[in-house]
Design an enzyme around this catalytic site. Structure first.
Site, PDB file in Angstrom:
ATOM      1  N   GLY A  50       0.871  -1.195   0.000  1.00 22.83           N
ATOM      2  CA  GLY A  50       0.000   0.000   0.000  1.00 22.83           C
ATOM      3  C   GLY A  50       0.895   1.227   0.000  1.00 22.83           C
ATOM      4  N   GLY A 102      -0.055   5.268  -1.163  1.00 20.67           N
ATOM      5  CA  GLY A 102      -1.091   6.077  -0.541  1.00 20.67           C
ATOM      6  C   GLY A 102      -0.497   7.257   0.214  1.00 20.67           C
ATOM      7  CD  GLN A 103      -3.204  11.471   3.812  1.00 21.83           C
ATOM      8  OE1 GLN A 103      -4.022  10.688   4.283  1.00 21.83           O
ATOM      9  NE2 GLN A 103      -3.153  12.729   4.193  1.00 21.83           N
ATOM     10  CG  ASP A 112      -0.346   0.714  -3.986  1.00 20.16           C
ATOM     11  OD1 ASP A 112      -1.456   0.387  -4.439  1.00 20.16           O
ATOM     12  OD2 ASP A 112      -0.226   1.543  -3.060  1.00 20.16           O
ATOM     13  CG  ASP A 159      -5.489  -7.700  -4.831  1.00 19.50           C
ATOM     14  OD1 ASP A 159      -5.524  -7.484  -3.604  1.00 19.50           O
ATOM     15  OD2 ASP A 159      -6.502  -7.806  -5.534  1.00 19.50           O
ATOM     16  CE1 TYR A 200      -9.895   2.395   7.902  1.00 19.15           C
ATOM     17  CE2 TYR A 200     -10.633   4.003   9.532  1.00 19.15           C
ATOM     18  CZ  TYR A 200      -9.619   3.444   8.762  1.00 19.15           C
ATOM     19  OH  TYR A 200      -8.340   3.947   8.864  1.00 19.15           O
ATOM     20  CE  LYS A 249      -7.414   0.543   9.732  1.00 12.75           C
ATOM     21  NZ  LYS A 249      -6.184   0.020   9.124  1.00 12.75           N
TER      22      LYS A 249
END
Ligand code: NAD
Ligand code: AKB
Length: 323
Positions: free
Chosen positions: A11, A14-15, A37, A54, A144, A148
């Site tokens: 990942g 991303g940010q 990613d 993935d 979400y 988590k």
């Protein structure tokens, strides 16, 4: 982190990943940090090894870990709160099956250390909202947040049952200028800077008094690396540590931006993200992180806003020159 470590960031584009990979590559060298990613079409992180993956494909994950002899994994691939409310089943698969794939490959291949981020979304409507303690009521009302909280329990389980050295923090809403946020409820606190500079106006999807815990990205990256470098015996929480930076509302951040751009105007049109924000804490007690591994944030609202405006202004000017 040792100079001999080989790190896989899943990942990566991303940010958080964009800044984490850059930081890790600066410290360890470009070749020792593998960015993974779904796509690299944007060109981000292509100054070192990249792998398309993935995270739902466990075999591919095994292949990459063995190809590079990976010693540490940062698993950042996920869907965030707002996107996940729209795609709950897909989000559940990515966030949960993806985590299992990482935990299993780490256990089977003897990977030394794993980082997986949790979120303030693990808390819910009946959690005490001010100075939310490390251990308290956890009744998340978003898909979400449920993913988590379940993830935290599984991380602790893998530590207790298999001795996997997994570490985690409950990030607040993160604010950075290097990439666009990826579908969260706290995204307004990034968009507002871009629009303030571009249009001197912003329509906020949360109401003016919605106070939320937030953190500037340099603090978040520093916290992540500090926790990962802490001796194992000092990491006493194996679910996820509360982590605090700054708490503010849209009204507060707008007032701060106005000190730099006096003509800036904010308006409010709350949408489906308002009830999500209303179910999260207003501020966080992170005293265990401070006590166990010496966490201390550096950015307050004024320092963060000044840096965001400076960097986004520069980026917008560079983009305008290229037109
Ligand atoms: P982001 O949405 O910006 O980036 C996630 C990255 O994961 C994207 O580059 C995406 O392409 C990739 N990805 C998605 N599905 C994938 C898959 N199936 N396989 C491989 N890659 C996939 O998210 P972020 O803001 O960088 O957040 C990273 C992690 O930190 C997530 O677990 C998120 O829940 C957590 N977190 C973020 C924040 C925040 O404010 N940004 C706050 C709390 C927790
Ligand atoms: C989101 O808003 O979904 C994230 C988070 C706090 O986990 N920024």
């Amino acid at each position: 982190m040792k100079p001999s470590d080989t790190i896989l960031v899943i990942g990566s584009n991303g940010q958080i990943g964009t800044e984490l990979v850059a930081d890790l590559r600066q410290q360890l060298g470009e070749d020792r940090v593998i960015a993974a990613d779904l796509s690299f079409a944007s060109g981000v992180n292509t100054n070192g090894p990249t792998e398309i993956i993935d995270v739902l494909d466990g075999n591919r994950l095994q292949e990459i870990v063995s190809k590079y002899q990976v010693t540490q994994v940062f698993h950042l691939a996920a869907l965030l709160s707002a996107t996940m409310e729209k795609k709950p089943k897909l989000g559940w698969r990515i966030n949960m099956e993806g985590l299992f794939n990482v935990l299993d490959v780490a256990r089977e291949r003897g990977i030394g250390r794993v980082f997986w981020p949790s979120s303030i979304a693990v808390f819910g409507p009946t959690t005490p909202r001010d100075n939310t303690p490390q251990n308290t009521i956890m009744d998340p009302s978003t898909v979400y947040g449920i993913s988590k909280l379940a993830g935290e329990r599984w991380c602790e389980y893998y530590f207790l049952k298999y001795g996997l050295d997994i570490r985690s923090v409950r990030y607040p809403g993160l604010i950075g200028h290097k990439s666009e946020p990826g579908g969260g409820t706290t995204d307004y606190a990034v968009h507002i800077f871009h629009e303030a500079l571009r249009a001197h106006a912003y329509q906020c999807f949360l109401n003016e008094n919605t106070m939320l815990p937030m953190m500037y990205m340099p603090d978040a990256i520093r916290a992540t690396l500090k926790l990962m470098d802490t001796p194992a015996a000092n990491v006493k929480i194996r679910s996820a540590y509360n982590l605090a930076g700054i708490s503010f509302s849209p009204k507060d951040i707008a007032a701060e931006i106005k000190t730099h751009i006096p003509e800036f105007q904010i308006s409010y049109l709350p949408d489906f993200r308002q009830p999500i924000a209303d179910s999260w804490p207003r501020s966080i007690d992170d005293s265990p992180a401070k006590a166990d591994w010496g966490w201390m944030p550096e950015y307050d609202l004024a320092k963060m806003a000044q840096d965001m405006l400076h960097n986004i202004k520069k980026k917008q000017a560079e983009a305008a020159l290229q037109l």
